[in-house]
Write a protein that holds these residues in place. Structure first.
Motif, PDB file in Angstrom:
ATOM      1  N   ASP A 160       0.813  -1.215   0.000  1.00 30.32           N
ATOM      2  CA  ASP A 160       0.000   0.000   0.000  1.00 30.32           C
ATOM      3  C   ASP A 160       0.847   1.266   0.000  1.00 30.32           C
ATOM      4  O   ASP A 160       0.360   2.331  -0.378  1.00 30.32           O
ATOM      5  N   ARG A 163       1.174   1.690  -3.698  1.00 31.97           N
ATOM      6  CA  ARG A 163      -0.109   2.077  -4.287  1.00 31.97           C
ATOM      7  C   ARG A 163      -0.486   3.508  -3.912  1.00 31.97           C
ATOM      8  O   ARG A 163      -0.830   4.317  -4.790  1.00 31.97           O
ATOM      9  N   ARG A 459      -1.689   2.561 -14.894  1.00 31.92           N
ATOM     10  CA  ARG A 459      -1.235   2.063 -13.592  1.00 31.92           C
ATOM     11  C   ARG A 459      -0.200   0.938 -13.706  1.00 31.92           C
ATOM     12  O   ARG A 459       0.263   0.429 -12.696  1.00 31.92           O
TER      13      ARG A 459
END
Length: 571
Positions: A160, A163, A459
């Motif tokens: 994360d 991300r 992405r």
């Protein structure tokens, strides 16, 4: 039981035996030196290795177990490598940590050792040391942290971070919210709670047979970790009595099982370079071809970040590694032993899956064939790796223009330039990040995407590097390219605009430049300037002697074992 190795220090009535005993007395009874196994606890605890900071508590439980079983526990602090803190990369010192631990085990009056590790490089370095010192040895892994949440959503350590940081750069998350999540991510003691390198290496070490079956993956705050540490201390004394050493524990079948486990759990690509290095110390012939042959057709059964949804606390609750291995039992070597003396497969009969969302059954895998793939071709003559489980399916066969960065500094300077000539089909190439070139092979291969593309909604892109990436990372990343650019690999000759083709199914990575043209190219000054050129110390020794990623990136003079022979007297 044969005479203890430590008796070569402590037995007798001459002045040397006197010295060895007297300086170790300090309240210890004389019986401590007569027929009682001396068990070292190689402890990688350090405040600067936050994932391992709790191992001193674990060590106390190990001590209690050793003493209960009749042994003498001796805590031995060893080199500790914190993945998040040390620069330029913890991998630079993995071999040094292994060498220092090996030498201290051999130099001291030790009959066996319990190895305490957690953070990424600590378990690999300890196992390399144990294989080379060849004393009875068993691992106690420190375990993952508990799951933290932010705004009601579980956070995966590392995964994360990558991300959320990209969302900040894309403008979809505020910098304030990003920083606020920081205190929520690390909830407790322990290492990363994703299937990163720390979790992977603990589970792979269990599959190798070096951890008591069922222990790896136990969360660090779980009281059952201390119970298991106590029992492992007792076991260490038994190992000495049975003379169960790495040389008769680690077999080719052990590594076969480790590769199957690595694929089934969706483990870190870093495990490959560590397994190759451990095998080299143990005298087991293991190659990249073995990684692909054994692991490539193994189903991914664990739905964990970065390849899936859940986290290590969920994995432990769902049944852990033994539940996974029960599903692929037919793929395992049935004779490979464990530290207990029993084969690994003996522990699988009573290993049910308690949550089939977290651990899938063989009939309903997350991905049918998900093992780490080994690529070869004109851009990677000695091999490169990709983790299909963490990649974008539409990019696993791709052809695009190269966008070349000569160093990590070059990359950071240009990646967000609005005039950067890049699109979603481009292939980003970063070189000078291999074992020799950086030095130490850092986790930079999962390059952040250009801001202009993030703002367009992109992405993922194909990225190629001679370095590594964090086991918590994801994306279509080709890494561990060998030979690296600094060792004369063709990666050094790629130019921006060259066409590169990636075919994961066909196991190919090719630079579409005629061989005749490539033979005429020379490394340009900017590329060469990015290569490491240390003048002294460990870095100089490392650059001069480190092998390439395809053979484990160990130092050439450290491969193999020197055994546990006692050397000359010190007085």
């Amino acid at each position: 039981m044969a005479a203890l190795r430590s008796s070569q220090w402590y037995s007798g009535d001459d002045r040397n035996a006197y010295i060895h005993r007297a300086w170790m007395r300090r309240g210890v009874p004389g019986s401590a030196f007569i027929g009682r196994p001396q068990i070292a606890i190689a402890n990688t605890a350090s405040d600067l290795t936050p994932c391992n900071a709790h191992l001193t508590e674990v060590a106390q439980s190990v001590k209690n177990g050793i003493y209960e079983a009749g042994g003498i526990p001796l805590e031995l602090p060893v080199v500790s490598l914190g993945e998040t803190q040390v620069r330029p990369t913890a991998m630079l010192w993995r071999n040094m940590a292994a060498m220092a631990t090996e030498e201290m085990l051999r130099a001291n009056p030790i009959d066996g050792v319990v190895l305490l590790g957690g953070c990424d490089k600590t378990i690999p370095s300890l196992l390399m040391a144990a294989a080379s010192a060849d004393l009875p040895a068993v691992v106690v892994p420190g375990g993952p942290m508990l799951t933290g949440t932010f705004r009601g959503v579980p956070l995966g350590c590392g995964t994360d971070v990558w991300r959320l940081s990209e969302e900040v750069r894309a403008g979809t998350l505020s910098q304030e919210a990003f920083v606020k999540s920081e205190s929520a991510m690390i909830r407790s003691k322990g290492h990363c709670n994703t299937m990163g390198t720390a979790s992977t290496m603990a589970l792979v070490a269990e599959a190798l047979g070096t951890i008591v079956p069922g222990l790896a993956g136990t969360p660090a705050p779980d009281s059952r970790l201390l119970e298991a540490a106590h029992d492992t201390g007792r076991l260490a004394v038994d190992l000495v009595a049975a003379d169960r050493r790495p040389s008769n524990l680690l077999t080719r079948g052990s590594f076969h099982n480790a590769i199957v486990a690595l694929a089934a759990i969706g483990g870190s690509t870093n495990a490959v370079v560590h397994l190759l290095a451990i095998a080299g110390r143990a005298g087991i012939e293991l190659t990249l071809d073995d990684i692909d042959r054994v692991g490539s057709h193994v189903p991914l059964l664990v739905d964990l970040q970065p390849a899936g949804r859940f986290l290590m606390e969920d994995f432990h609750r769902a049944g852990g590694l033994l539940a996974v291995l029960r599903e692929v039992r037919d793929l395992l070597d049935p004779d490979a032993p464990t530290i207990t003396g029993r084969p690994l497969v003996d522990y699988l009969d009573d290993a049910p899956i308690w949550d089939p969302e977290v651990i899938r059954t063989r009939k309903e895998p997350l991905i049918a064939e998900a093992g780490i793939a080994v690529l070869r071709g004109s851009l990677a003559p000695d091999g490169a790796l990709i983790k299909p489980a963490a990649a974008s399916p539409h990019l696993l066969q791709h052809r695009g223009r190269a966008l070349v960065f000569d160093s990590i500094e070059d990359f950071h300077a240009r990646v967000d330039d609005p005039d950067l000539d890049v699109d979603a089909d481009s292939i980003m190439v970063l070189r000078g990040c291999g074992p020799k070139g950086y030095p130490g092979m850092p986790e930079v291969a999962n390059m952040p995407l250009p801001r202009k593309l993030l703002e367009q909604g992109v992405r993922d892109m194909v990225r190629i590097c001679d370095g590594r990436m964090s086991g918590t990372a994801y994306g279509t990343v080709v890494l561990h390219v060998a030979p690296e650019a600094a060792a004369g690999g063709p990666l050094a000759l790629v130019r921006t605009g060259d066409i590169i083709s990636l075919d994961v199914a066909g196991r190919r990575l090719d630079l579409e430049v005629p061989a005749t043209e490539l033979a005429e190219r020379r490394i340009d000054a900017a590329t060469a300037a990015g290569f490491a050129d240390p003048k002294r110390g460990w870095e100089r020794l490392y650059v001069d002697h480190v092998t390439q990623a395809d053979t484990g990136a160990d130092l050439d003079f450290l491969i193999g074992s020197s055994g546990s022979a006692v050397s000359r007297e010190s007085h």
